[in-house]
Design a protein around this motif. Structure first.
Motif, PDB file in Angstrom:
ATOM      1  N   TYR A  47      -2.852  -8.419  -6.948  1.00 29.75           N
ATOM      2  CA  TYR A  47      -1.950  -7.768  -5.987  1.00 29.75           C
ATOM      3  C   TYR A  47      -2.616  -6.521  -5.407  1.00 29.75           C
ATOM      4  N   HIS A  48      -3.167  -5.690  -6.283  1.00 32.25           N
ATOM      5  CA  HIS A  48      -3.749  -4.435  -5.803  1.00 32.25           C
ATOM      6  C   HIS A  48      -5.092  -4.656  -5.114  1.00 32.25           C
ATOM      7  N   SER A  49      -5.810  -5.693  -5.513  1.00 29.94           N
ATOM      8  CA  SER A  49      -7.096  -5.957  -4.859  1.00 29.94           C
ATOM      9  C   SER A  49      -6.890  -6.298  -3.383  1.00 29.94           C
ATOM     10  N   LEU A  50      -5.769  -6.941  -3.073  1.00 30.72           N
ATOM     11  CA  LEU A  50      -5.468  -7.251  -1.671  1.00 30.72           C
ATOM     12  C   LEU A  50      -5.213  -5.980  -0.871  1.00 30.72           C
ATOM     13  N   HIS A  51      -4.657  -4.978  -1.522  1.00 31.33           N
ATOM     14  CA  HIS A  51      -4.448  -3.705  -0.826  1.00 31.33           C
ATOM     15  C   HIS A  51      -5.783  -3.067  -0.456  1.00 31.33           C
TER      16      HIS A  51
END
Length: 273
Positions: free
Chosen positions: A129-133
């Motif tokens: 999830y955070h890697s996409l940010h």
């Protein structure tokens, strides 16, 4: 303050889910406005591929803002008379763990948790999830609870798909392997995923707070002893087409001198080879 106060812990949790996560979402979203992004937040996003240490790489103004924000759940219960020592310690530990976990680039949460308890997806983020940010910049703004991304329609549509693909993974065979083992009980915290200040001084154990983590060190030793059935990767580097990894045998120095452990240690080494 008392050692523990249940009411204070509940208030702390509600303050985090409510004001802290909500304010963080909008503050973070504001940081992605070109005016603030170019002056402040772009420094953090220089890490396209995140590491746990990325969680604390921020300009001073951002760090100060986060410090003030995360102090809310600790200070308000104290002001109300429901503060506790353990509550503050656990909240700080939660923040450190959740921030490092979200940037470690491998999935810790198994799929069955989200399948059996669907609401968890709104209250717990994942590294994918955070890697996409960090790759798309305009999605997935929440701190650790994606609920506000769902509410305000900023959830990246490929989040679930990336999580599924990350769980499957791709098998890569290293070209070079350094096989080693753990040394002292505190050696775990000298890894980069441990305590950064300790990892930067691996030969120096004379840090005043090291005695505080002895219980955790002993627990990690027991877990490694009981569940450590194979070597594990602690570091992976890629130099052009050459992949190099460090594998660790889950046994400590003193265990190599135990006669009853020799067979299991030899088996672990043979298995790794």
């Amino acid at each position: 303050m008392p050692m523990w106060e249940t009411k204070g812990a509940i208030i702390m949790a509600l303050l985090h889910v409510g004001p802290v996560e909500f304010i963080y979402y909008w503050f973070h979203r504001a940081l992605h406005h070109h005016f603030l992004y170019s002056r402040y937040h772009s420094h953090h996003h220089a890490s396209i591929v995140t590491e746990p240490i990325t969680a604390v790489i921020h300009p001073f103004v951002e760090t100060l803002a986060y410090f003030l924000l995360f102090s809310i759940p600790m200070l308000i219960p104290i002001y109300m008379g429901y503060g506790s020592v353990l509550g503050v310690v656990l909240y700080l530990a939660y923040n450190d763990f959740i921030n490092n976990m979200g940037r470690c680039n491998f999935e810790l949460l198994p799929k069955w948790i989200f399948q059996r308890f669907p609401p968890v997806k709104y209250l717990m983020y994942t590294p994918s999830y955070h890697s996409l940010h960090h790759t798309k910049f305009r999605t997935n703004y929440s701190l650790a609870m994606p609920i506000y991304d769902y509410i305000f329609n900023t959830m990246d549509k490929s989040t679930d798909e990336l999580y599924e693909r990350t769980l499957i993974g791709t098998e890569e065979t290293p070209d070079v392997v350094h096989l080693t083992h753990m040394t002292t009980l505190q050696s775990t915290y000298h890894l980069r995923v441990g305590i950064a200040s300790v990892a930067s001084r691996p030969s120096d154990n004379h840090v005043w707070y090291m005695w505080m983590i002895w219980p955790m060190a002993c627990l990690s030793m027991v877990l490694a002893w009981v569940y450590g059935s194979s070597a594990f990767v602690v570091e992976s580097l890629k130099l052009k087409k050459i992949m190099m990894q460090t594998w660790v045998i889950p046994r400590y120095n003193f265990q190599y001198s135990l006669i009853r452990e020799r067979e299991s240690i030899n088996r672990l080494i043979e298995q790794a080879i």
